[in-house]
Scaffold this motif. Structure first.
Motif, short mmCIF file in Angstrom:
data_model
loop_
_atom_site.label_atom_id
_atom_site.label_comp_id
_atom_site.label_asym_id
_atom_site.label_seq_id
_atom_site.Cartn_x
_atom_site.Cartn_y
_atom_site.Cartn_z
N GLY A 55 42.75 38.66 45.76
CA GLY A 55 42.36 37.64 46.72
C GLY A 55 43.50 36.71 47.10
N VAL A 56 44.70 37.30 47.23
CA VAL A 56 45.88 36.51 47.59
C VAL A 56 46.41 36.99 48.94
CG1 VAL A 56 46.48 36.07 45.18
CG2 VAL A 56 47.42 38.09 46.34
N PRO A 57 47.28 36.20 49.59
CA PRO A 57 47.81 36.61 50.89
C PRO A 57 48.58 37.93 50.83
CG PRO A 57 48.23 34.29 50.48
CD PRO A 57 47.71 34.85 49.21
N LYS A 58 48.52 38.65 51.92
CA LYS A 58 49.25 39.91 52.02
C LYS A 58 50.74 39.68 51.77
CE LYS A 58 50.22 43.63 55.33
NZ LYS A 58 49.99 44.12 56.72
N GLY A 59 51.34 40.54 50.95
CA GLY A 59 52.75 40.43 50.64
C GLY A 59 53.04 39.70 49.34
N LEU B 32 47.82 39.09 39.16
CA LEU B 32 48.16 40.28 39.94
C LEU B 32 48.16 41.53 39.06
CD1 LEU B 32 51.06 38.77 42.08
CD2 LEU B 32 48.87 39.62 42.97
N VAL B 33 48.65 41.41 37.85
CA VAL B 33 48.65 42.57 36.94
C VAL B 33 47.22 42.94 36.58
CG1 VAL B 33 49.42 43.49 34.74
CG2 VAL B 33 50.94 42.02 36.06
N ASP B 34 46.36 41.93 36.34
CA ASP B 34 44.95 42.21 36.07
C ASP B 34 44.30 42.89 37.28
OD1 ASP B 34 44.38 41.42 33.41
OD2 ASP B 34 44.46 39.31 33.99
N ALA B 35 44.67 42.45 38.46
CA ALA B 35 44.14 43.09 39.67
C ALA B 35 44.60 44.54 39.77
CB ALA B 35 44.58 42.31 40.91
N ALA B 36 45.85 44.79 39.38
CA ALA B 36 46.38 46.15 39.39
C ALA B 36 45.59 47.03 38.42
CB ALA B 36 47.86 46.16 39.01
N ILE B 37 45.21 46.48 37.28
CA ILE B 37 44.41 47.23 36.29
C ILE B 37 43.04 47.57 36.87
CG2 ILE B 37 43.22 46.97 34.07
CD1 ILE B 37 45.75 45.41 33.13
N GLU B 38 42.45 46.63 37.59
CA GLU B 38 41.16 46.90 38.23
C GLU B 38 41.28 48.02 39.26
OE1 GLU B 38 38.20 45.44 37.50
OE2 GLU B 38 39.18 44.32 35.90
N ALA C 39 41.71 51.45 37.53
CA ALA C 39 40.46 51.96 36.96
C ALA C 39 39.51 52.46 38.04
CB ALA C 39 39.78 50.86 36.13
N ARG C 40 39.50 51.80 39.18
CA ARG C 40 38.57 52.16 40.26
C ARG C 40 39.09 53.29 41.14
NH1 ARG C 40 38.46 47.49 42.88
NH2 ARG C 40 39.98 48.18 44.43
N ASP C 41 40.37 53.21 41.52
CA ASP C 41 40.91 54.12 42.54
C ASP C 41 41.95 55.09 42.01
OD1 ASP C 41 39.32 52.72 44.37
OD2 ASP C 41 40.92 51.27 44.76
N GLY C 42 42.36 54.95 40.75
CA GLY C 42 43.39 55.82 40.21
C GLY C 42 44.78 55.36 40.61
N ALA C 43 45.77 56.05 40.06
CA ALA C 43 47.15 55.66 40.32
C ALA C 43 47.52 55.79 41.79
CB ALA C 43 48.09 56.50 39.46
N ARG C 44 46.97 56.78 42.48
CA ARG C 44 47.30 56.96 43.89
C ARG C 44 46.80 55.81 44.75
NH1 ARG C 44 46.63 63.39 45.45
NH2 ARG C 44 48.22 64.17 43.99
N GLY C 45 45.77 55.13 44.27
CA GLY C 45 45.23 54.02 45.04
C GLY C 45 45.92 52.70 44.78
N LEU C 46 46.87 52.71 43.84
CA LEU C 46 47.56 51.47 43.49
C LEU C 46 48.69 51.18 44.47
CD1 LEU C 46 47.69 49.19 41.35
CD2 LEU C 46 49.50 50.50 40.25
N THR C 47 48.43 50.27 45.38
CA THR C 47 49.43 49.82 46.34
C THR C 47 49.51 48.30 46.27
OG1 THR C 47 47.81 49.57 48.13
CG2 THR C 47 48.87 51.75 47.89
N PHE C 48 50.59 47.76 46.79
CA PHE C 48 50.71 46.31 46.83
C PHE C 48 49.56 45.70 47.64
CE2 PHE C 48 55.57 46.47 46.12
CZ PHE C 48 55.39 46.37 44.76
N ARG C 49 49.21 46.35 48.74
CA ARG C 49 48.13 45.82 49.57
C ARG C 49 46.82 45.81 48.81
NH1 ARG C 49 47.09 48.03 55.59
NH2 ARG C 49 48.97 46.76 55.87
N ALA C 50 46.54 46.89 48.06
CA ALA C 50 45.29 46.96 47.29
C ALA C 50 45.26 45.88 46.21
CB ALA C 50 45.15 48.35 46.66
N VAL C 51 46.40 45.62 45.59
CA VAL C 51 46.47 44.58 44.55
C VAL C 51 46.26 43.20 45.17
CG1 VAL C 51 48.00 43.44 42.89
CG2 VAL C 51 47.91 45.94 43.01
N ASP C 52 46.89 42.96 46.31
CA ASP C 52 46.69 41.67 47.00
C ASP C 52 45.22 41.45 47.33
OD1 ASP C 52 49.38 41.04 46.94
OD2 ASP C 52 49.79 41.85 48.94
#
Length: 202
Positions: A37-41, A11-17, A20-33
């Motif tokens: 490739g994990v279930p929502k939430g 999940l942390v690696d996904a947050a880093i991706e 890098a792609r969407d910036g800090a404003r794009g970092l949401t729990f939904r975007a990380v999920d």
């Protein structure tokens, strides 16, 4: 709930991706999920809030971009000369290039830290600790120069990485290895020899 350490890292690696792609404003729990490739939430079960997620990403990205210790041990078998300094800096630059996503995420985190005191404190602690370890490693290894050598090399490499990984065409007319060699040539004390990159070419 019982947390899975491997999933937390994913999940942390996904947050880093996402950073890098969407910036800090794009970092949401939904975007990380979605990125992981994990279930929502899922992410919301592993991190208390968005600040916690940013802080964990800041700590993990430095580990992710760190050296392979087996390769480092092999490199350190060489004599502690300017040439070894050159190889160490060149290897660091190549790691950053190989993990461009990680470095771009780190730049996003640095900018976000100007607005988030908790993140700024976490990044400051991690970066200061890394710099202190680099100084200790340099001195204990008997490499040329002193603690100020390490600090100046750190600043030079940081600037080079920002240019090369964000606007690479700025340095299109410069050979990367020669740039690193020139940094060493200008920062280390006089009388230690010429540019290591040029000497490598004979």
């Amino acid at each position: 709930m019982v947390q899975n350490p491997a999933r937390r890292t994913a999940l942390v690696d996904a947050a880093i991706e996402v950073l890098a792609r969407d910036g800090a404003r794009g970092l949401t729990f939904r975007a990380v999920d979605e990125e992981a490739g994990v279930p929502k939430g899922t992410a919301s079960n592993y991190f208390a809030n968005r600040d916690d997620l940013l802080t964990q990403a800041g700590r993990h990205v430095h580990q992710r971009m760190g050296p392979d210790f087996a390769e480092l041990a092999e490199t350190m078998k060489a004599p502690p000369t300017r040439e070894l300094d050159f190889e160490l800096l060149r290897a660091t630059m190549r790691r950053l290039e190989d993990d461009r996503t990680g470095y771009l995420a780190l730049l996003e985190l640095r900018l976000e830290a100007t607005r988030r005191p908790e993140l700024r404190a976490a990044l400051t602690e991690t970066i200061r600790s890394n710099l202190a370890e680099n100084i200790r490693f340099h001195l204990d290894s008997g490499l040329p120069g002193d603690r100020w050598t390490v600090v100046l090399l750190y600043f030079a490499l940081t600037g080079l990485a920002v240019e090369k990984l964000t606007v690479p065409d700025v340095l299109a007319d410069f050979d990367p290895d020669e740039l690193v060699g020139t940094v060493i040539d200008r920062i280390l004390p006089a009388g230690q020899g010429g540019n290591p990159a040029k000497r490598d070419r004979g």
